[in-house]
Design an enzyme around this catalytic site. Structure first.
Site, PDB file in Angstrom:
ATOM      1  N   ARG A  55      47.993   5.272  31.857  1.00  0.00           N
ATOM      2  CA  ARG A  55      47.577   4.103  32.650  1.00  0.00           C
ATOM      3  C   ARG A  55      48.392   2.880  32.251  1.00  0.00           C
ATOM      4  O   ARG A  55      47.859   1.796  32.020  1.00  0.00           O
ATOM      5  CB  ARG A  55      46.073   3.812  32.510  1.00  0.00           C
ATOM      6  CG  ARG A  55      45.185   4.934  32.973  1.00  0.00           C
ATOM      7  CD  ARG A  55      43.823   4.458  33.348  1.00  0.00           C
ATOM      8  NE  ARG A  55      43.840   3.827  34.668  1.00  0.00           N
ATOM      9  CZ  ARG A  55      42.886   3.020  35.120  1.00  0.00           C
ATOM     10  NH1 ARG A  55      41.854   2.717  34.365  1.00  0.00           N
ATOM     11  NH2 ARG A  55      42.977   2.516  36.331  1.00  0.00           N
ATOM     12  N   HIS A  56      49.661   3.066  32.140  1.00  0.00           N
ATOM     13  CA  HIS A  56      50.575   1.961  31.884  1.00  0.00           C
ATOM     14  C   HIS A  56      51.985   2.387  32.314  1.00  0.00           C
ATOM     15  O   HIS A  56      52.221   3.558  32.613  1.00  0.00           O
ATOM     16  CB  HIS A  56      50.555   1.562  30.391  1.00  0.00           C
ATOM     17  CG  HIS A  56      50.930   2.652  29.452  1.00  0.00           C
ATOM     18  ND1 HIS A  56      50.036   3.261  28.599  1.00  0.00           N
ATOM     19  CD2 HIS A  56      52.112   3.268  29.236  1.00  0.00           C
ATOM     20  CE1 HIS A  56      50.648   4.178  27.895  1.00  0.00           C
ATOM     21  NE2 HIS A  56      51.910   4.211  28.261  1.00  0.00           N
TER      22      HIS A  56
END
Ligand code: TYD
Length: 144
Positions: A55-56
């Site tokens: 999630r980055h």
């Protein structure tokens, strides 16, 4: 599969493997398997099935991800397209370029996800906010 991506292409990488009746040995060398010098190796293990990792995006970091045991899915997202691929083969890696939003999910079989990385760990290289990622991907300054 090779994917067109705003921040660069992602692709499957064949990992050279020597197999005989004693089993298989797979290996990776900088500049041969990877289009970068390998500065760091890490692996994720013990992730429960429902865990959502990643999630980055990374501004500079290039990576090759390999499920050396078990399986997981990786979503690679450039805000225009979201590709979801399954990693379940210790002889096949996924090259993830810079500026790719990635999520690792649906872990099973006690997955061990090995990652070959082009840079040392640097918290400043992370983009944790999807909107900021969207801005930076388009060379937009999110502060203006
Ligand atoms: P992170 O990159 O956020 O992993 P994921 O995206 O899979 O959740 O890293 C998790 C933690 O581990 C975070 O505190 C940073 C630390 N870490 C290091 O210290 N060195 C490393 O090489 C990596 C990848 C993470």
């Amino acid at each position: 599969m090779t994917g067109e991506h705003l921040g660069g292409d992602f692709a499957w990488v064949d990992i050279p493997t020597v197999t005989d009746n004693r089993g298989s040995l797979s290996y990776a060398e900088s500049g041969d398997l990877t289009p970068f010098d390998i500065k760091r190796v890490y692996y994720i293990h013990g992730a429960p099935t429902g865990a959502l990792r990643g999630r980055h995006a990374h501004r500079e970091l290039q990576q090759v991800m390999v499920a050396v045991h078990g399986s997981c899915y990786v979503a690679v997202d450039d805000t225009e397209n979201r590709h979801i691929v399954k990693l379940d083969d210790p002889t096949t890696g996924l090259y993830v370029p810079p500026m790719a939003w990635r999520e690792m999910l649906a872990w099973n079989d006690e997955c061990v996800l090995l990652v070959l990385a082009s840079e040392h760990h640097d918290p400043d290289d992370y983009i944790d906010d999807y909107e900021e990622f969207n801005h930076e991907l388009r060379n937009d300054d999110p502060t203006t």
